[in-house]
Scaffold this motif. Structure first.
Motif, mmCIF file in Angstrom:
data_model
loop_
_atom_site.group_PDB
_atom_site.id
_atom_site.type_symbol
_atom_site.label_atom_id
_atom_site.label_comp_id
_atom_site.label_asym_id
_atom_site.label_seq_id
_atom_site.Cartn_x
_atom_site.Cartn_y
_atom_site.Cartn_z
ATOM 1 N N VAL A 201 0.833 -1.201 0.000
ATOM 2 C CA VAL A 201 0.000 0.000 0.000
ATOM 3 C C VAL A 201 0.871 1.256 0.000
ATOM 4 O O VAL A 201 1.726 1.422 0.861
ATOM 5 C CB VAL A 201 -0.943 0.007 1.218
ATOM 6 C CG1 VAL A 201 -1.785 1.287 1.244
ATOM 7 C CG2 VAL A 201 -1.854 -1.214 1.197
ATOM 8 N N TYR A 202 0.603 2.145 -0.936
ATOM 9 C CA TYR A 202 1.375 3.372 -1.165
ATOM 10 C C TYR A 202 2.865 3.030 -1.243
ATOM 11 O O TYR A 202 3.633 3.281 -0.312
ATOM 12 C CB TYR A 202 1.091 4.415 -0.080
ATOM 13 C CG TYR A 202 1.578 5.816 -0.425
ATOM 14 C CD1 TYR A 202 1.990 6.144 -1.711
ATOM 15 C CD2 TYR A 202 1.630 6.821 0.531
ATOM 16 C CE1 TYR A 202 2.433 7.407 -2.040
ATOM 17 C CE2 TYR A 202 2.068 8.101 0.216
ATOM 18 C CZ TYR A 202 2.468 8.390 -1.070
ATOM 19 O OH TYR A 202 2.911 9.658 -1.389
ATOM 20 N N PRO A 203 3.290 2.465 -2.364
ATOM 21 C CA PRO A 203 4.623 1.859 -2.478
ATOM 22 C C PRO A 203 5.788 2.824 -2.603
ATOM 23 O O PRO A 203 6.946 2.368 -2.613
ATOM 24 C CB PRO A 203 4.487 1.011 -3.737
ATOM 25 C CG PRO A 203 3.440 1.710 -4.534
ATOM 26 C CD PRO A 203 2.465 2.253 -3.539
ATOM 27 N N GLY A 204 5.534 4.135 -2.712
ATOM 28 C CA GLY A 204 6.660 5.068 -2.769
ATOM 29 C C GLY A 204 7.532 4.826 -3.982
ATOM 30 O O GLY A 204 7.063 4.846 -5.123
ATOM 31 N N VAL B 72 -3.421 10.117 -3.494
ATOM 32 C CA VAL B 72 -2.071 10.646 -3.731
ATOM 33 C C VAL B 72 -1.630 10.477 -5.180
ATOM 34 O O VAL B 72 -0.501 10.804 -5.527
ATOM 35 C CB VAL B 72 -1.040 9.968 -2.800
ATOM 36 C CG1 VAL B 72 -1.392 10.218 -1.344
ATOM 37 C CG2 VAL B 72 -0.948 8.469 -3.071
ATOM 38 N N ALA B 73 -2.511 9.979 -6.020
ATOM 39 C CA ALA B 73 -2.136 9.678 -7.404
ATOM 40 C C ALA B 73 -1.794 10.924 -8.206
ATOM 41 O O ALA B 73 -1.112 10.839 -9.237
ATOM 42 C CB ALA B 73 -3.260 8.908 -8.091
ATOM 43 N N HIS B 74 -2.252 12.088 -7.737
ATOM 44 C CA HIS B 74 -2.000 13.339 -8.468
ATOM 45 C C HIS B 74 -0.638 13.946 -8.170
ATOM 46 O O HIS B 74 -0.283 14.976 -8.756
ATOM 47 C CB HIS B 74 -3.071 14.370 -8.093
ATOM 48 C CG HIS B 74 -3.025 14.768 -6.643
ATOM 49 N ND1 HIS B 74 -3.539 13.971 -5.642
ATOM 50 C CD2 HIS B 74 -2.511 15.862 -6.029
ATOM 51 C CE1 HIS B 74 -3.352 14.570 -4.468
ATOM 52 N NE2 HIS B 74 -2.724 15.710 -4.672
ATOM 53 N N PHE B 75 0.139 13.364 -7.293
ATOM 54 C CA PHE B 75 1.435 13.939 -6.940
ATOM 55 C C PHE B 75 2.302 14.125 -8.190
ATOM 56 O O PHE B 75 2.225 13.351 -9.151
ATOM 57 C CB PHE B 75 2.164 13.040 -5.936
ATOM 58 C CG PHE B 75 1.640 13.147 -4.523
ATOM 59 C CD1 PHE B 75 0.510 13.886 -4.212
ATOM 60 C CD2 PHE B 75 2.294 12.487 -3.487
ATOM 61 C CE1 PHE B 75 0.033 13.990 -2.920
ATOM 62 C CE2 PHE B 75 1.833 12.582 -2.176
ATOM 63 C CZ PHE B 75 0.702 13.335 -1.898
ATOM 64 N N LYS B 76 3.149 15.150 -8.140
ATOM 65 C CA LYS B 76 3.948 15.506 -9.308
ATOM 66 C C LYS B 76 4.902 14.403 -9.751
ATOM 67 O O LYS B 76 5.293 14.343 -10.921
ATOM 68 C CB LYS B 76 4.732 16.790 -9.026
ATOM 69 C CG LYS B 76 3.859 18.040 -8.929
ATOM 70 C CD LYS B 76 4.698 19.280 -8.701
ATOM 71 C CE LYS B 76 3.833 20.541 -8.631
ATOM 72 N NZ LYS B 76 4.639 21.760 -8.393
ATOM 73 N N GLY C 185 2.301 6.130 -12.527
ATOM 74 C CA GLY C 185 3.154 5.894 -13.683
ATOM 75 C C GLY C 185 4.464 5.207 -13.314
ATOM 76 O O GLY C 185 4.944 4.320 -14.044
ATOM 77 N N ARG C 186 5.014 5.599 -12.197
ATOM 78 C CA ARG C 186 6.280 4.995 -11.751
ATOM 79 C C ARG C 186 6.098 3.522 -11.450
ATOM 80 O O ARG C 186 6.960 2.694 -11.769
ATOM 81 C CB ARG C 186 6.807 5.729 -10.526
ATOM 82 C CG ARG C 186 7.245 7.153 -10.825
ATOM 83 C CD ARG C 186 7.515 7.919 -9.556
ATOM 84 N NE ARG C 186 8.715 7.453 -8.890
ATOM 85 C CZ ARG C 186 9.022 7.747 -7.617
ATOM 86 N NH1 ARG C 186 8.200 8.481 -6.905
ATOM 87 N NH2 ARG C 186 10.132 7.307 -7.080
ATOM 88 N N MET C 187 4.969 3.164 -10.834
ATOM 89 C CA MET C 187 4.747 1.754 -10.522
ATOM 90 C C MET C 187 4.419 0.947 -11.780
ATOM 91 O O MET C 187 4.774 -0.229 -11.879
ATOM 92 C CB MET C 187 3.628 1.615 -9.489
ATOM 93 C CG MET C 187 4.006 2.134 -8.111
ATOM 94 S SD MET C 187 5.555 1.464 -7.436
ATOM 95 C CE MET C 187 6.702 2.833 -7.760
ATOM 96 N N ARG C 188 3.771 1.580 -12.739
ATOM 97 C CA ARG C 188 3.527 0.875 -14.002
ATOM 98 C C ARG C 188 4.831 0.620 -14.726
ATOM 99 O O ARG C 188 5.016 -0.430 -15.361
ATOM 100 C CB ARG C 188 2.573 1.695 -14.871
ATOM 101 C CG ARG C 188 1.130 1.670 -14.368
ATOM 102 C CD ARG C 188 0.226 2.586 -15.163
ATOM 103 N NE ARG C 188 -1.161 2.488 -14.687
ATOM 104 C CZ ARG C 188 -2.110 3.364 -14.970
ATOM 105 N NH1 ARG C 188 -1.823 4.432 -15.721
ATOM 106 N NH2 ARG C 188 -3.338 3.206 -14.506
#
Length: 210
Positions: free
Chosen positions: A25-28, A54-58, A63-66
């Motif tokens: 959860v929320y993998p940073g 938190v998906a809207h963070f800059k 996208g990073r996890m994808r």
């Protein structure tokens, strides 16, 4: 991440194993998603769950996890995103649900803006975890008596408050660890303060769903 001895101990504490399904959860940066991907192997599954809150963070956490999921050997990773309490709608029943330095955020304005509460999320975890599965929480400790009052200001939470909230959702405390404790942490500084960053007093709980 932690030094190798503490990392190994945390992995054992989480009780993840080959073939398991794990929700990170929320993998940073995705460090723990990679760790669990290696552990569960090709027969397992890791959901890298980015809360919609938190998906809207800059830094584009979804996208990073994808991108991470496309790394060689990460075919067992799936990046997913939804409202926190909708986690069961985008994941499969899990053997382990992992929260690393995130539980306190359940008591912040950012997460609660959409109406989610810690109680709501804990119920979502209960729904998604298999009977006998592990709900593992590692977080920054607040001072005794602080409760949840410093979650917003210092990004800390009192361990006793976490235990009370999670047990209220029906979970049973299975184990706790002091492997990341720091008795020299005064618990009065924000966790990002240079004087304590990377050295905060951490607690670790493992709860079971009956």
């Amino acid at each position: 991440m932690y030094d190798q001895s503490k990392l190994s101990e945390l992995i054992r504490f989480a009780r993840a194993d080959a073939g398991f399904t794990v929700i990170d959860v929320y993998p940073g940066d995705g460090d723990w998603t990679r760790v669990f991907s290696d552990i569960v192997g090709p027969q397992g599954r890791v959901y890298s769950f980015v809360p919609a809150e938190v998906a809207h963070f800059k830094d584009d956490p979804v996208g990073r996890m994808r991108t991470l999921a496309k790394e060689p050997g990460r075919e067992n990773v799936e990046a997913v995103s939804a409202d926190l309490v909708a986690m069961p709608e985008v994941t499969q029943p899990a053997d382990v649900i992992w929260l690393h330095l995130f539980y306190h955020d359940l008591h912040t304005a950012l997460i609660q803006a959409g109406g989610a509460t810690a109680a709501d999320f804990n119920q979502a975890v209960y729904e998604r975890l298999k009977p006998g599965g592990s709900y593992v929480i590692v977080d920054h400790a607040a001072a005794v008596g602080a409760g949840t009052s410093e979650a917003q200001s210092l990004h800390r939470i009192e361990p006793a408050s976490v235990r009370e909230e999670v047990e209220a959702a029906g979970f049973i405390l299975d184990a706790e660890s002091t492997m990341l404790a720091n008795k020299d942490d005064p618990h009065s500084s924000k966790v990002f303060d240079p004087s304590i960053k990377g050295k905060t007093d951490h607690f670790a709980f493992r709860f079971l769903r009956p």
